[in-house]
Design a protein around this motif. Sequence first.
Motif, short mmCIF file in Angstrom:
data_model
loop_
_atom_site.label_atom_id
_atom_site.label_comp_id
_atom_site.label_asym_id
_atom_site.label_seq_id
_atom_site.Cartn_x
_atom_site.Cartn_y
_atom_site.Cartn_z
N LEU A 74 9.75 8.48 -0.81
CA LEU A 74 9.09 7.19 -0.97
C LEU A 74 9.58 6.16 0.05
N VAL A 75 8.72 5.19 0.31
CA VAL A 75 9.06 4.03 1.15
C VAL A 75 8.50 2.79 0.47
N ALA A 76 9.25 1.69 0.48
CA ALA A 76 8.74 0.42 -0.01
C ALA A 76 9.35 -0.72 0.79
N HIS A 77 8.66 -1.87 0.78
CA HIS A 77 9.20 -3.06 1.45
C HIS A 77 10.09 -3.80 0.47
N ASN A 78 11.38 -3.85 0.76
CA ASN A 78 12.43 -4.28 -0.18
C ASN A 78 12.48 -3.29 -1.34
N GLY B 117 -7.98 -7.17 2.60
CA GLY B 117 -7.78 -7.69 1.25
C GLY B 117 -6.71 -8.76 1.20
N ARG B 118 -6.37 -9.13 0.00
CA ARG B 118 -5.54 -10.30 -0.26
C ARG B 118 -4.07 -9.89 -0.34
N ALA B 119 -3.20 -10.65 0.33
CA ALA B 119 -1.76 -10.43 0.20
C ALA B 119 -1.36 -10.56 -1.27
N HIS B 120 -0.35 -9.81 -1.68
CA HIS B 120 0.14 -9.78 -3.06
C HIS B 120 -0.81 -9.05 -4.00
N ARG B 121 -1.75 -8.27 -3.46
CA ARG B 121 -2.37 -7.22 -4.25
C ARG B 121 -1.74 -5.91 -3.78
N ALA B 122 -1.60 -4.97 -4.71
CA ALA B 122 -0.78 -3.79 -4.43
C ALA B 122 -1.29 -2.97 -3.25
N MET B 123 -2.61 -2.71 -3.21
CA MET B 123 -3.10 -1.85 -2.13
C MET B 123 -3.03 -2.56 -0.78
N SER B 124 -3.32 -3.84 -0.75
CA SER B 124 -3.24 -4.56 0.52
C SER B 124 -1.82 -4.54 1.06
N ASP B 125 -0.83 -4.82 0.21
CA ASP B 125 0.56 -4.82 0.65
C ASP B 125 1.04 -3.40 0.98
N ALA B 126 0.62 -2.41 0.20
CA ALA B 126 1.03 -1.03 0.49
C ALA B 126 0.46 -0.57 1.83
#
Length: 218
Positions: A93-97, A154-163
Amino acid sequence: MPHMTSHGQTIAVIDFETTGMGPHMGARATEIAVVLVRDGAIVDQYQNLMYTGVWVPPFIEQLTGISNEMLRTAPPAETVMREVAAFTAGVPLVAHNASFDRTFWHAEMARAGMPADPAHEFACTVLLSRRLYPDAPDHKLGTLARHHHLPRDGRAHRAMSDAMVTAHLLLRMQEDLGERHPDLPAHTHRSHSLLCALQRTPKHQLQRCIERLCRAEA
DNA sequence: TGCCAGGCCCTCTTTAGGGCCTT
């Protein structure tokens, strides 16, 4: 070998939206997105809202655009996490923070009754960005997206957009590692183990770390 | 934003404090 094509390794980039800063404070996930990356490209994706019954505070509704109303008709969190476990089985897995997403990952998987998958080690694009891009203005996801001209749907702070932005950031990191270190053995610049090694290496030891990896994998 | 946490990094450090990043 599972999730290894004849070319390269699959990595899952994940992002949670939640009701607060941590499960220990009673916060629960409201949405998850997973983007699979392989061979320098995005190859698959999964997203879902998830219902936990926990109230979404007004600030979080405004931040994410995810409302209590939207979650009333969302599938149960346990169902979503079981689907996510199947979608990411055997994949690192990878995530931002990642320290943030990791706590919710473990908490929501445990609530869903899913056993821990030993493959689910996290690499963190914040730690990696601080090492690879020390000249970036800061290492927030939105700033890095602008800094690297990453596509944003899409909009920042929606899961798919940020992912998706995080996945494009990961692809950029893999590309830059390959260009900066052409002596790395084939596909090593895209490997999750390289990310895990680099994210804990002090900045002044990065070059030495990569040289050691080159010798080890040669 | 409510000014609440955890893990990590940096430094005028290690018997510590402050800032970053995530929702």
